[in-house]
Design a protein around this motif. Structure first.
Motif, PDB file in Angstrom:
ATOM      1  N   LEU A 145      -5.703  -1.676   2.051  1.00  0.00           N
ATOM      2  CA  LEU A 145      -6.125  -2.616   3.094  1.00  0.00           C
ATOM      3  C   LEU A 145      -7.555  -2.334   3.541  1.00  0.00           C
ATOM      4  O   LEU A 145      -8.324  -3.260   3.838  1.00  0.00           O
ATOM      5  CB  LEU A 145      -5.165  -2.540   4.276  1.00  0.00           C
ATOM      6  N   GLN A 148     -10.326  -4.193   1.570  1.00  0.00           N
ATOM      7  CA  GLN A 148     -10.340  -5.650   1.502  1.00  0.00           C
ATOM      8  C   GLN A 148     -11.577  -6.164   2.246  1.00  0.00           C
ATOM      9  O   GLN A 148     -12.168  -5.466   3.056  1.00  0.00           O
ATOM     10  CB  GLN A 148      -9.078  -6.228   2.146  1.00  0.00           C
ATOM     11  N   GLN A 153      -8.891  -8.806   5.329  1.00  0.00           N
ATOM     12  CA  GLN A 153      -8.275  -7.737   6.103  1.00  0.00           C
ATOM     13  C   GLN A 153      -7.731  -8.277   7.426  1.00  0.00           C
ATOM     14  O   GLN A 153      -6.594  -7.967   7.815  1.00  0.00           O
ATOM     15  CB  GLN A 153      -9.311  -6.642   6.355  1.00  0.00           C
TER      16      GLN A 153
END
Length: 262
Positions: A145, A148, A153
């Motif tokens: 994550l 991203q 995100q």
């Protein structure tokens, strides 16, 4: 609200599969309520999906994922070149650390393990190839994550349902955002017992030739194996492994590129 699609039956079937993957065995009423499906449509879909072996029912008439998905997943994973590229180096990481090691990927707002290398020296962690991952309670999930785009995100964070499963779980969007910034700064993530209290994990990102995030690698152990004193050592070994796999995918570090231009 369900997105407009040219194949609504397929979209609804996928929604059912994703719901069961997240929630586990569930009665038809819960599936219908959560997904907002018409009852007649839902029962037709559930019946056909059961006929195809995608789902089944247990002794309490709860619907659950079934063996056809395992078969299809096996075929897909067997054709996933990244697993072949990473396996030897991931095995080396396991031998260096005596920890359980994983390779994981993200697709949109979901993450999975695609490779697991066991160690005889660590605990048995409830993980398997194909298992879905929390993007805020796992080392690999947070690592994936963190890399991203800001827009992607934030979209993912807005869709997460935060649940504090342990005292150290990042249970709010604000805490998760702070953690993701820290991960980007230091280059690796740490699971401080955020999903299982006695489990610790360090993870590092894998990039391809276009410097795009491709996967993440993790080393997992108990709180006695990965401690405040040695976690940076394990993080360094995990980062080294991730960089080696990245290079096998054609990635070059900024230092490599700078040296080649001299």
């Amino acid at each position: 609200m369900m997105e407009t699609t040219k194949v609504p039956a397929l979209t609804r079937a996928m929604d059912i599969l994703n719901f069961l993957a997240r929630k586990g065995p569930s009665p038809a009423a819960d599936i219908i309520a959560a997904l907002g499906l018409p009852k007649s449509t839902a029962y037709l879909l559930l019946g056909e999906m059961k006929n195809q072996g995608l789902i089944s029912t247990d002794s309490r008439d709860n619907y659950c994922l079934w063996t056809k998905l395992v078969e299809l997943a096996g075929h897909a994973l067997s054709q996933f070149d990244l697993r072949d590229i990473a396996k030897n180096r991931l095995t080396q990481l396991m031998e260096e650390t005596n920890l359980l090691c994983h390779l994981g990927i993200i697709n949109h707002d979901n993450a999975w393990y695609i490779l697991k290398v066991e160690s005889s020296s660590t605990i048995s962690v409830r993980s398997h190839e194909g298992k879905s991952l929390s993007l805020y309670r796992s080392g690999i999930g947070k690592c994936l994550l963190a890399w991203q785009s800001e827009e992607q995100q934030e979209q993912i964070i807005q869709q997460l349902r935060f649940e504090a499963t342990t005292p150290t779980t990042l249970a709010t969007p604000e805490k998760l955002r702070e953690e993701l910034h820290k991960i980007r700064r230091q280059g690796w993530s740490y699971d401080n017992g955020e999903d299982y209290s006695d489990v610790r994990c360090v993870a590092a990102p894998v990039f391809n030739a276009r410097n795009e995030l491709t996967a993440a690698i993790s080393a997992v152990g108990t709180r006695l194996q990965i401690t405040e004193d040695n976690r940076e050592l394990f993080a360094g070994k995990t980062i080294s492994c991730a960089k080696d796999v990245s290079r096998l995918l054609g990635w070059h570090s900024p230092f490599d590129l700078k040296a080649s231009s001299l």
